[in-house]
Design a protein around this motif. Structure first.
Motif, mmCIF file in Angstrom:
data_model
loop_
_atom_site.group_PDB
_atom_site.id
_atom_site.type_symbol
_atom_site.label_atom_id
_atom_site.label_comp_id
_atom_site.label_asym_id
_atom_site.label_seq_id
_atom_site.Cartn_x
_atom_site.Cartn_y
_atom_site.Cartn_z
ATOM 1 N N SER A 1 39.426 121.329 35.627
ATOM 2 C CA SER A 1 38.512 122.296 35.019
ATOM 3 C C SER A 1 37.893 121.746 33.741
ATOM 4 O O SER A 1 36.699 121.921 33.503
ATOM 5 C CB SER A 1 39.246 123.591 34.712
ATOM 6 N N VAL A 2 38.694 121.071 32.928
ATOM 7 C CA VAL A 2 38.178 120.474 31.693
ATOM 8 C C VAL A 2 37.195 119.358 32.018
ATOM 9 O O VAL A 2 36.119 119.257 31.406
ATOM 10 C CB VAL A 2 39.340 119.954 30.814
ATOM 11 N N ILE A 3 37.521 118.542 33.003
ATOM 12 C CA ILE A 3 36.628 117.451 33.415
ATOM 13 C C ILE A 3 35.315 118.022 33.947
ATOM 14 O O ILE A 3 34.235 117.525 33.634
ATOM 15 C CB ILE A 3 37.316 116.548 34.454
ATOM 16 N N TYR B 1 33.961 120.858 33.147
ATOM 17 C CA TYR B 1 33.211 121.396 32.009
ATOM 18 C C TYR B 1 32.491 120.271 31.260
ATOM 19 O O TYR B 1 31.312 120.401 30.916
ATOM 20 C CB TYR B 1 34.158 122.148 31.073
ATOM 21 N N LEU B 2 33.182 119.160 31.027
ATOM 22 C CA LEU B 2 32.568 118.030 30.329
ATOM 23 C C LEU B 2 31.425 117.419 31.142
ATOM 24 O O LEU B 2 30.383 117.048 30.594
ATOM 25 C CB LEU B 2 33.616 116.982 29.991
ATOM 26 N N ILE B 3 31.616 117.331 32.462
ATOM 27 C CA ILE B 3 30.554 116.804 33.324
ATOM 28 C C ILE B 3 29.345 117.728 33.307
ATOM 29 O O ILE B 3 28.201 117.275 33.256
ATOM 30 C CB ILE B 3 31.076 116.591 34.761
ATOM 31 N N LEU C 1 28.432 119.706 30.838
ATOM 32 C CA LEU C 1 27.757 119.517 29.553
ATOM 33 C C LEU C 1 26.936 118.233 29.532
ATOM 34 O O LEU C 1 25.808 118.202 29.030
ATOM 35 C CB LEU C 1 28.770 119.505 28.410
ATOM 36 N N GLN C 2 27.490 117.157 30.080
ATOM 37 C CA GLN C 2 26.789 115.880 30.098
ATOM 38 C C GLN C 2 25.530 115.964 30.955
ATOM 39 O O GLN C 2 24.458 115.495 30.552
ATOM 40 C CB GLN C 2 27.705 114.781 30.620
ATOM 41 N N LEU D 1 26.673 106.824 30.986
ATOM 42 C CA LEU D 1 27.837 107.673 31.209
ATOM 43 C C LEU D 1 27.792 108.396 32.551
ATOM 44 O O LEU D 1 28.821 108.828 33.058
ATOM 45 C CB LEU D 1 27.954 108.701 30.084
#
Length: 89
Positions: free
Chosen positions: A35-37, A39-41, A43-44, A66
């Motif tokens: 879930s954190v990954i 979310y970061l993806i 955002l990116q 990236l």
């Protein structure tokens, strides 16, 4: 960069962000790290789409470095646990 390149980058990044955002969670177990990954993806990819819209060339170059897994995100239909690292030979 040409306007066509900006458009392609923006469209692919937006498709990836939407794919992660609307991932179908039915029948899947909750994995906090995934879930954190995700979310970061998200955002990116959203930042990359925004940079393409604003035509910020230097930011796009770094975000594309990236974003090597943009195609993998689309193929996995937003399921970040299905994204595989490259195989070692």
């Amino acid at each position: 960069m040409t306007p066509l390149q900006y458009g392609i980058i923006g469209a692919l990044a937006a498709a990836s962000a939407i794919s992660v955002l609307f991932f179908d969670k039915r029948g899947k177990t909750h994995k906090p790290l995934a879930s954190v990954i995700a979310y970061l993806i998200f955002l990116q990819m959203a930042a990359l789409a925004g940079a393409a819209y604003l035509r910020a060339e230097r930011l796009i170059i770094w975000l594309l470095i990236l974003a090597l897994y943009t195609g993998s995100i689309l193929l996995a239909r937003g399921n970040v646990t299905k994204i595989q690292p490259p195989r070692k030979m």
